[in-house]
Design an enzyme around this catalytic site. Structure first.
Site, PDB file in Angstrom:
ATOM      1  N   GLY A 173      -7.542  -5.243   9.161  1.00 22.83           N
ATOM      2  CA  GLY A 173      -8.103  -6.022  10.278  1.00 22.83           C
ATOM      3  C   GLY A 173      -7.965  -7.522  10.098  1.00 22.83           C
ATOM      4  N   GLU A 215       1.115  -1.208  10.340  1.00 29.04           N
ATOM      5  CA  GLU A 215       1.097   0.174  10.848  1.00 29.04           C
ATOM      6  C   GLU A 215       2.464   0.601  11.384  1.00 29.04           C
ATOM      7  OE1 GLU A 215      -1.460   1.275  14.342  1.00 29.04           O
ATOM      8  OE2 GLU A 215      -1.704   3.120  13.187  1.00 29.04           O
ATOM      9  N   GLU A 216       3.087  -0.256  12.151  1.00 31.64           N
ATOM     10  CA  GLU A 216       4.376   0.114  12.747  1.00 31.64           C
ATOM     11  C   GLU A 216       5.436   0.332  11.659  1.00 31.64           C
ATOM     12  OE1 GLU A 216       2.630  -2.536  13.835  1.00 31.64           O
ATOM     13  OE2 GLU A 216       2.142  -2.146  15.950  1.00 31.64           O
ATOM     14  N   ASN A 262      -4.187   0.753  14.993  1.00 33.02           N
ATOM     15  CA  ASN A 262      -4.661   0.511  16.342  1.00 33.02           C
ATOM     16  C   ASN A 262      -5.441   1.765  16.736  1.00 33.02           C
ATOM     17  OD1 ASN A 262      -4.477   0.548  19.417  1.00 33.02           O
ATOM     18  ND2 ASN A 262      -3.589  -1.431  18.901  1.00 33.02           N
ATOM     19  N   ILE A 297       0.832  -1.220   0.000  1.00 26.26           N
ATOM     20  CA  ILE A 297       0.000   0.000   0.000  1.00 26.26           C
ATOM     21  C   ILE A 297       0.862   1.265   0.000  1.00 26.26           C
ATOM     22  CG2 ILE A 297      -1.641   1.337   1.409  1.00 26.26           C
ATOM     23  CD1 ILE A 297      -2.884  -1.405   2.169  1.00 26.26           C
ATOM     24  N   GLU A 298       1.972   1.252   0.748  1.00 29.33           N
ATOM     25  CA  GLU A 298       2.834   2.451   0.810  1.00 29.33           C
ATOM     26  C   GLU A 298       3.281   2.908  -0.569  1.00 29.33           C
ATOM     27  OE1 GLU A 298       2.881  -0.362   2.629  1.00 29.33           O
ATOM     28  OE2 GLU A 298       4.785  -0.375   3.697  1.00 29.33           O
ATOM     29  N   ASP A 307      -4.160   2.910   6.591  1.00 29.76           N
ATOM     30  CA  ASP A 307      -3.244   2.382   7.610  1.00 29.76           C
ATOM     31  C   ASP A 307      -4.054   1.410   8.458  1.00 29.76           C
ATOM     32  OD1 ASP A 307      -1.711   1.955   9.906  1.00 29.76           O
ATOM     33  OD2 ASP A 307      -2.127   3.953  10.733  1.00 29.76           O
ATOM     34  N   TYR A 337       8.978  -8.458   7.093  1.00 33.04           N
ATOM     35  CA  TYR A 337       7.724  -8.136   7.787  1.00 33.04           C
ATOM     36  C   TYR A 337       7.787  -8.776   9.164  1.00 33.04           C
ATOM     37  CZ  TYR A 337       2.638  -7.477   8.223  1.00 33.04           C
ATOM     38  OH  TYR A 337       1.380  -7.074   8.601  1.00 33.04           O
ATOM     39  N   GLY A 354      -5.131  -9.439   9.928  1.00 29.22           N
ATOM     40  CA  GLY A 354      -3.883 -10.064  10.371  1.00 29.22           C
ATOM     41  C   GLY A 354      -3.901 -10.239  11.878  1.00 29.22           C
TER      42      GLY A 354
HETATM   43  N1  AR6 Z   1       0.400  -3.455   2.092  1.00 29.22           N
HETATM   44  C1  AR6 Z   1      -0.651  -4.267   1.835  1.00 29.22           C
HETATM   45  N2  AR6 Z   1      -1.052  -5.252   2.644  1.00 29.22           N
HETATM   46  C2  AR6 Z   1      -0.364  -5.453   3.777  1.00 29.22           C
HETATM   47  C3  AR6 Z   1       0.759  -4.660   4.114  1.00 29.22           C
HETATM   48  C4  AR6 Z   1       1.128  -3.619   3.210  1.00 29.22           C
HETATM   49  N3  AR6 Z   1       2.174  -2.839   3.454  1.00 29.22           N
HETATM   50  N4  AR6 Z   1       1.239  -5.091   5.291  1.00 29.22           N
HETATM   51  C5  AR6 Z   1       0.454  -6.117   5.668  1.00 29.22           C
HETATM   52  N5  AR6 Z   1      -0.518  -6.351   4.767  1.00 29.22           N
HETATM   53  P1  AR6 Z   1      -1.988  -6.175  10.128  1.00 29.22           P
HETATM   54  P2  AR6 Z   1      -4.561  -5.674  11.444  1.00 29.22           P
HETATM   55  C6  AR6 Z   1      -1.595  -7.365   4.844  1.00 29.22           C
HETATM   56  O1  AR6 Z   1      -1.909  -7.444  10.876  1.00 29.22           O
HETATM   57  O2  AR6 Z   1      -5.012  -7.084  11.450  1.00 29.22           O
HETATM   58  C7  AR6 Z   1      -0.724  -3.271  14.371  1.00 29.22           C
HETATM   59  O3  AR6 Z   1      -0.019  -3.559  15.535  1.00 29.22           O
HETATM   60  C8  AR6 Z   1      -1.138  -8.714   5.371  1.00 29.22           C
HETATM   61  O4  AR6 Z   1      -1.888  -9.698   4.661  1.00 29.22           O
HETATM   62  O5  AR6 Z   1      -0.885  -5.204  10.285  1.00 29.22           O
HETATM   63  O6  AR6 Z   1      -5.561  -4.609  11.144  1.00 29.22           O
HETATM   64  C9  AR6 Z   1      -1.663  -2.108  14.572  1.00 29.22           C
HETATM   65  O7  AR6 Z   1      -1.084  -1.104  15.364  1.00 29.22           O
HETATM   66  C10 AR6 Z   1      -1.546  -8.673   6.814  1.00 29.22           C
HETATM   67  O8  AR6 Z   1      -1.790  -9.949   7.342  1.00 29.22           O
HETATM   68  O9  AR6 Z   1      -3.360  -5.393  10.426  1.00 29.22           O
HETATM   69  C11 AR6 Z   1      -2.818  -2.774  15.238  1.00 29.22           C
HETATM   70  O10 AR6 Z   1      -2.581  -2.938  16.618  1.00 29.22           O
HETATM   71  C12 AR6 Z   1      -2.826  -7.867   6.764  1.00 29.22           C
HETATM   72  O11 AR6 Z   1      -2.568  -6.896   5.743  1.00 29.22           O
HETATM   73  C13 AR6 Z   1      -2.883  -4.126  14.566  1.00 29.22           C
HETATM   74  O12 AR6 Z   1      -1.560  -4.381  14.072  1.00 29.22           O
HETATM   75  C14 AR6 Z   1      -3.209  -7.183   8.059  1.00 29.22           C
HETATM   76  O13 AR6 Z   1      -2.099  -6.470   8.574  1.00 29.22           O
HETATM   77  C15 AR6 Z   1      -3.813  -4.108  13.375  1.00 29.22           C
HETATM   78  O14 AR6 Z   1      -3.922  -5.427  12.870  1.00 29.22           O
END
Ligand code: AR6
Length: 506
Positions: A422, A304-305, A289, A276-277, A286, A344, A424
């Site tokens: 949401g 996000e981090e 959290n 996405i970036e 993004d 990652y 992951g």
């Molecule tokens: N571009 C596209 N897709 C991505 C990318 C990217 N750069 N990075 C990851 N994915 P997750 P959540 C996909 O787990 O479940 C953080 O700590 C990849 O398939 O980061 O919403 C926040 O601060 C990944 O499994 O998001 C929150 O506390 C999926 O996106 C929490 O994580 C979800 O990425 C949010 O968790």
């Protein structure tokens, strides 16, 4: 811009460009046109800066504003006495001189600890500076310290008035210049900022503390050090740093009537290879959290981090943004990526400085058009996953995404760049989350949505087939909503949401 802490305010005034005066006038016009939205801007004007000094005192420790570290009300305590900022200044200047005189010396962790303990006598209980001791950090950090100190001590010449909090249940936009953001980040680095109880941390104590969970903290520190270095190089090349970054908290209470919606589902483009970036001319999601930035200043290294570490200007939102409620998002416009990365989570690694952001246009406020919507999905524990199909929880996610995707007055209709939001760490069902975001983007009237599946070929295929299927039948948002919310009743029949929707429509 002043690149030397000894430059006086008068010199700074002379350096103000006409374009900054113009930007300031434009922002005041916006404020008049949108009385609902409080527009706040730190004017780069020496008169206001000096008259604003009393504001920093008057608003010291009031709940609506961030307490400014250089306020004369910020007093050193215990064995120390007098204004805390004077101690901070003396201590950081000494540290800077020491590092400048001997940029290859060892033991930078000890020097920083000694410097911070001059104004924070409790520092040892908060961090052991273990990550700074890492050989790859200490070698790049020592020569960078004078740059970070320089930015930190510029704060009184850049911050005209105390920064208001972006509080819960309110819509408000804060405009800051890039130099001011960098100065605040430098203060966060040296742990001089006042943290409000109930908000996540902004000072770097936890990032500096020894980790037992791999190398993410060290890699994030490399990204942040690179940011300071790159900001300094730009300043030296006369790039002003007066560009604006805006932080818009958007709160919408009025709910959509999803059942009745006749909006057509918009086209879906699949992006299999890019994260996405890397998207341009899009509103990037993004996966956040509710405490913006999540674990960026701790162990976290997922979407996000990584985004916050590689674009550190985003991190400063933690200073003034209260946790997001269900009907709120934060939209940040004007930040840039300063570092590349590979990997990652545990394999995340800094991969060198990134190229300048020439691919992004600027708007008339001088903002780099790289908007990011910080929106938090619901966090389901493993044993709670089945709950997510309940209508009221689907409604929560739909509303959150709609608030993020809606196009406000005068804003351009650009596509949404998103993915498994949401899906992951937060355990959401990616099929359901795709349908939710698709409905929200269609209801918001976006032209199309770009879904980044980052390498999952089977997901790309099933989303394409779903989008063709529903768009081929001219399905509306309301029709899809009814099908999706009916899924909860049948979820034990072992079919996915996509299968269920298709079978029911067929
Ligand atoms: N571009 C596209 N897709 C991505 C990318 C990217 N750069 N990075 C990851 N994915 P997750 P959540 C996909 O787990 O479940 C953080 O700590 C990849 O398939 O980061 O919403 C926040 O601060 C990944 O499994 O998001 C929150 O506390 C999926 O996106 C929490 O994580 C979800 O990425 C949010 O968790």
């Amino acid at each position: 811009p002043p690149t030397n802490i000894n430059q006086s305010q008068t010199q700074w005034t002379k350096l103000i460009t006409p374009s900054v005066a113009q930007i300031s006038a434009d922002l005041e016009k916006i404020a008049r046109r949108n009385p609902q939205t409080v527009v706040f801007f730190h004017k780069l004007n020496a008169n206001i800066i000096s008259s604003g000094k009393c504001e920093h005192d008057a608003k010291w420790h009031i709940p609506s504003h961030v307490s400014t570290p250089f306020s004369s009300k910020n007093l050193a305590w215990g064995a120390l006495s007098g204004r805390k900022w004077d101690t901070i200044k003396d201590s950081l200047e000494k540290l800077s001189r020491n590092c400048a005189a001997n940029p290859h010396q060892k033991g930078i962790a000890g020097l920083i600890k000694t410097a911070i303990s001059q104004y924070d006598t409790n520092v040892s209980s908060k961090t052991d500076f273990g990550t700074i001791n890492h050989p790859e950090i200490s070698s790049i950090l020592t020569p960078t310290i004078p740059i970070i100190v320089n930015y930190a001590l510029m704060l009184p010449s850049l911050l005209a008035e105390p920064i208001p909090f972006l509080r819960k249940n309110s819509s408000m936009t804060i405009y800051l210049t890039k130099n001011l953001v960098c100065s605040l980040m430098a203060n966060a680095f040296f742990c001089t900022l006042e943290e409000k109880p109930g908000m996540d941390d902004i000072n770097f104590y936890r990032l500096f503390n020894t980790t037992t969970k791999g190398s993410a903290k060290v890699e994030k520190l490399k990204c942040i050090i690179t940011y300071f270095q790159k900001m300094r190089v730009r300043a030296a090349r006369q790039k002003s740093g007066d560009e604006i970054i805006s932080f818009e908290r958007r709160c919408i209470t009025a709910k959509q009537n999803w059942t009745q919606s006749i909006s057509q589902l918009v086209p879906v483009n699949i992006e299999q290879n890019k994260t996405i970036e890397k998207a341009v001319d899009s509103l990037k999601v993004d996966f956040a959290n509710k405490q913006v930035g999540g674990g960026v200043l701790n162990e976290g290294a997922v979407m996000e981090e990584i985004m916050f570490a590689t674009s550190p200007e985003l991190i400063i939102s933690r200073l003034f943004t209260e946790p997001l409620e269900d009907n709120e998002v934060l939209i940040i416009t004007g930040t840039e990526q300063f570092s590349n990365y590979i990997g990652y989570s545990q394999s995340f690694r800094f991969a060198g400085p990134s190229a300048p952001s020439i691919k992004f246009q600027k708007d008339k406020l001088g903002r780099i058009m790289n908007p990011i919507v910080v929106m938090d999905a619901l966090n389901f524990k493993t044993h709670e996953k089945d709950m997510q199909y309940q209508q009221q929880l689907i409604d929560r996610e739909l509303h959150k995404a709609f608030v993020g995707f809606m196009i406000s007055n005068g804003e351009k209709n650009i596509p949404i760049a998103t993915g498994n939001w949401g899906g992951g760490v937060f355990n959401g069902d990616p099929e359901l989350k795709f349908l939710i975001q698709w409905m929200a983007a269609s209801q918001a009237g976006r032209l199309f949505i770009v879904y980044h599946t980052i390498g999952y070929a089977s997901q790309a295929q099933s989303i394409c087939s779903m989008a063709d299927f529903l768009r081929g039948r001219n399905a509306s948002v309301g029709q899809l909503y009814k099908l999706v919310t009916a899924y909860v009743l049948r979820k034990y029949e072992h079919q996915t949401v996509f299968d269920f929707v298709k079978r029911l429509l067929k």
